[in-house]
Scaffold this motif. Structure first.
Motif, mmCIF file in Angstrom:
data_model
loop_
_atom_site.group_PDB
_atom_site.id
_atom_site.type_symbol
_atom_site.label_atom_id
_atom_site.label_comp_id
_atom_site.label_asym_id
_atom_site.label_seq_id
_atom_site.Cartn_x
_atom_site.Cartn_y
_atom_site.Cartn_z
ATOM 1 N N LEU A 79 0.816 -1.208 0.000
ATOM 2 C CA LEU A 79 0.000 0.000 0.000
ATOM 3 C C LEU A 79 0.850 1.259 0.000
ATOM 4 O O LEU A 79 0.332 2.362 0.003
ATOM 5 C CB LEU A 79 -0.921 0.017 1.228
ATOM 6 C CG LEU A 79 -1.890 -1.137 1.346
ATOM 7 C CD1 LEU A 79 -2.686 -1.028 2.641
ATOM 8 C CD2 LEU A 79 -2.826 -1.192 0.160
ATOM 9 N N ASN A 82 1.966 5.584 -3.708
ATOM 10 C CA ASN A 82 0.822 6.292 -4.270
ATOM 11 C C ASN A 82 1.296 7.016 -5.521
ATOM 12 O O ASN A 82 2.119 7.924 -5.443
ATOM 13 C CB ASN A 82 0.267 7.317 -3.271
ATOM 14 C CG ASN A 82 -0.343 6.657 -2.069
ATOM 15 O OD1 ASN A 82 -1.207 5.809 -2.186
ATOM 16 N ND2 ASN A 82 0.135 7.022 -0.893
ATOM 17 N N ARG A 105 -2.314 2.548 -5.859
ATOM 18 C CA ARG A 105 -1.435 2.196 -4.749
ATOM 19 C C ARG A 105 -0.889 0.807 -5.043
ATOM 20 O O ARG A 105 -1.556 -0.013 -5.664
ATOM 21 C CB ARG A 105 -2.189 2.177 -3.418
ATOM 22 C CG ARG A 105 -2.476 3.543 -2.858
ATOM 23 C CD ARG A 105 -2.919 3.480 -1.405
ATOM 24 N NE ARG A 105 -4.101 2.679 -1.176
ATOM 25 C CZ ARG A 105 -5.346 3.145 -1.154
ATOM 26 N NH1 ARG A 105 -5.589 4.415 -1.359
ATOM 27 N NH2 ARG A 105 -6.355 2.339 -0.917
#
Length: 170
Positions: A79, A82, A105
């Protein structure tokens, strides 16, 4: 008759950092659905049954030379990265403009330094395998996919897992 849209300008963001002028091209993810052919008795042909989304794929980009932020993020979590692509597409016959944003992500799966030659612009490539994807067209969310939260929104309708809804998770 209509003439295709042309990408007139684009920029790639990595977190809050703008890579304006540094990235020459971006390959956006390919969306695929898992299907299985079904042909029951009396059917003259098979039909594809929808088994849900396949993996979200990957986003890759090419820059003119090594990028420290990419290298620093190589061992990050799924995660952690970005990235946001913003492209201006112009309809050649009408002049109408569409702004398309693709936010993702994921984690870097590949970094390629390419050939480095004195006096030439280098080729530095990064590939991110995705765990989240959102496509915004002229300010309206068209697609949002978040497998970890059971979200599968297409054109404003959440067609994601009913299990997540039943459990009160979404």
């Amino acid at each position: 008759m209509s003439i295709p849209k042309t990408l007139r300008s684009m920029v790639l963001f990595h977190g809050s950092q703008t890579w304006l002028g540094e990235v020459s091209n971006v390959t956006l993810p390919k969306l695929t659905r898992k299907t299985s052919d079904w042909r029951g008795g009396g059917m003259p042909a098979g039909v594809p049954l929808d088994l849900g989304m396949d993996n979200l794929g990957e986003l890759s980009f090419t820059a003119g030379g090594p990028m420290q932020k990419t290298l620093s993020a190589f061992a990050g979590g799924m995660l952690g990265q970005n990235l946001r692509f913003v492209g201006e597409y112009r309809q050649q016959d009408t002049g109408l403009v569409d702004i398309i944003e693709v936010s993702v992500r994921g984690r870097y799966s590949e970094i390629d330094f390419g050939e480095q030659k004195v006096g030439d612009v280098g080729s530095f490539k990064g590939t991110v395998k995705l765990s989240y994807l959102k496509i915004v067209w002229n300010g309206s969310t068209l697609i949002e996919l978040d497998p970890l939260l059971g979200t599968e929104i297409v054109d404003g309708i959440n067609i994601g897992s009913t299990l997540f809804k039943t459990l009160g998770l979404i």
